[in-house]
Scaffold this active site. Structure first.
Site, PDB file in Angstrom:
ATOM      1  N   GLY A 124       0.825  -1.213   0.000  1.00 24.28           N
ATOM      2  CA  GLY A 124       0.000   0.000   0.000  1.00 24.28           C
ATOM      3  C   GLY A 124       0.852   1.254   0.000  1.00 24.28           C
ATOM      4  N   GLU A 246      12.825  -4.526  -6.349  1.00 21.07           N
ATOM      5  CA  GLU A 246      11.600  -4.567  -7.154  1.00 21.07           C
ATOM      6  C   GLU A 246      11.915  -4.355  -8.635  1.00 21.07           C
ATOM      7  OE1 GLU A 246       7.370  -2.229  -6.898  1.00 21.07           O
ATOM      8  OE2 GLU A 246       9.173  -1.012  -7.030  1.00 21.07           O
TER       9      GLU A 246
END
Length: 388
Positions: A124, A246
């Site tokens: 989030g 990532e």
């Protein structure tokens, strides 16, 4: 191939992932795509085989392997025509918990994640009004006794409906005049099993590809203070340190996609006969596939260099960003070449080309757009004035 290189490329892991993925052919993904359904069986199979916990240290039930092993897993998933987007965040959100979580938090969550009884696949961060400008986020977490009270909204929170835990970035102190915009942001580990219906609302977003993404609303959600990761106010740095991982993992996925498109295009070009000869004999067909292959190989080498630097403890910000950009460009170039090679059949569902085309197109935009990568390189590598 040297012994070091042999280890670096993980042939045994790659072969095992290929075998697992063979159980989930195109028909499986096409059926899910029509219903916008989550690939639960595929994610469970990856979990049970231990591939989603390769980065978790052995003392918590994982394999304790380096990032290059995770990259090998995700590359092979994409190369097989499957979709790692259903679960890849578990690998790159893991770093925040591993590097900055307390021993108690690691003991409490990591063994469950490793064995598959817990999923940490929701991240989030992005908000409707801030996008990539993370420092401008408005979701707040106010300390009240032994809890934080969270209010706000996140968007593009993928897998929220299929995850038990969410890594949440929220503002715990308002920005101070003259201070850094990135100060006062903190990371909380939210147990969504307890939160849904008690201040957490999840709303799915339908998109052009089956990515199980959502928007998430927080309305006086109470999160135990013990779920704070690291120190209060330092969350932006924690999230940032995970972004190189990532970028590299998603770059590896794009390399896998490019390999799938190139193999698919090559096979069709050899078999398809028009005017009494295979279409692959024509340079107009050969050259785009060959060019896509060269782009893929260049991206693959940049991914490997980024992983090498990451694992040596360096900060491979430029390499991670370049790897992600070059690999996303390579996969999209290969996707276009593959559709063009197939002609009208490239748009037919049964060939899987159009599905993979839609899936790989995402990575021009997410998790960071190409323009932001170019801005980063211009400022931080080339020393040009900041453009935003």
């Amino acid at each position: 191939m040297t012994q070091d290189m042999q280890h670096e490329t993980y042939p045994e892991i790659r072969e095992a992932v290929q075998k697992l993925c063979a159980r989930f052919p195109g028909e499986y993904w096409r059926a899910l795509d029509r219903e916008m359904a989550y690939p639960t069986e595929f994610v469970n199979a990856l979990t049970e085989a231990g591939y989603l916990s390769v980065l978790i240290p052995e003392e918590y039930g994982g394999s304790g392997l380096p990032l290059s092993a995770a990259a090998a897993v995700l590359e092979e998933v994409q190369r097989a025509g499957c979709n790692g987007g259903a679960c890849h965040a578990q690998m790159y959100t893991m770093g925040t918990v591993l590097r900055h979580g307390s021993e108690a938090q690691k003991q409490r969550y990591l063994p469950g994640i490793a064995e598959g009884s817990l999923r940490l696949q929701a991240f989030g961060v992005t908000e409707p009004t801030s996008g990539t400008d993370t420092a401008a986020l408005k979701t707040t977490a106010r300390r009240e006794g032994d809890h934080y009270v969270v209010n706000g909204q996140k968007i593009w929170t993928s897998r929220a409906e299929h995850s038990d835990l969410m890594l949440l970035l929220a503002r715990t102190t308002p920005p101070r005049e003259g201070g850094k915009r990135t100060e006062g942001l903190s990371v909380l580990l939210v147990d969504m099993r307890e939160a849904v219906g008690r201040g957490l609302t999840i709303r799915p977003i339908r998109t052009m590809m089956n990515h199980a993404t959502t928007e998430v609303f927080f309305d006086d959600l109470r999160v135990p203070a013990e779920n704070l990761i690291g120190e209060e106010g330092k969350g932006f740095r924690y999230i940032l340190s995970g972004m190189n991982a990532e970028r590299l993992l998603i770059a590896a996925e794009c390399v896998g996609d490019a390999k799938w498109f190139i193999a698919k295009a090559g096979a069709y070009a050899r078999d398809r006969r028009v005017f009494g000869r295979p279409i692959g004999q024509n340079q107009g067909i050969q050259f785009p596939i060959a060019k896509a292959y060269a782009s893929m190989r260049a991206a693959e080498l940049m991914v490997r260099e980024g992983l090498r630097l990451y694992e040596s403890g360096a900060n491979p910000g430029p390499e991670a960003n370049m790897a992600k950009m070059l690999a996303a460009d390579a996969s999209f170039e290969a996707a276009n070449a593959c559709i063009q090679t197939h002609g009208g059949f490239g748009f037919a569902e049964e060939y899987d080309v159009e599905r993979k085309f839609r899936e790989t197109r995402l990575y021009q935009v997410a998790p960071i757009s190409t323009n932001l990568i170019l801005s980063y390189l211009a400022e931080h590598v080339l020393g040009l004035p900041r453009s935003y």
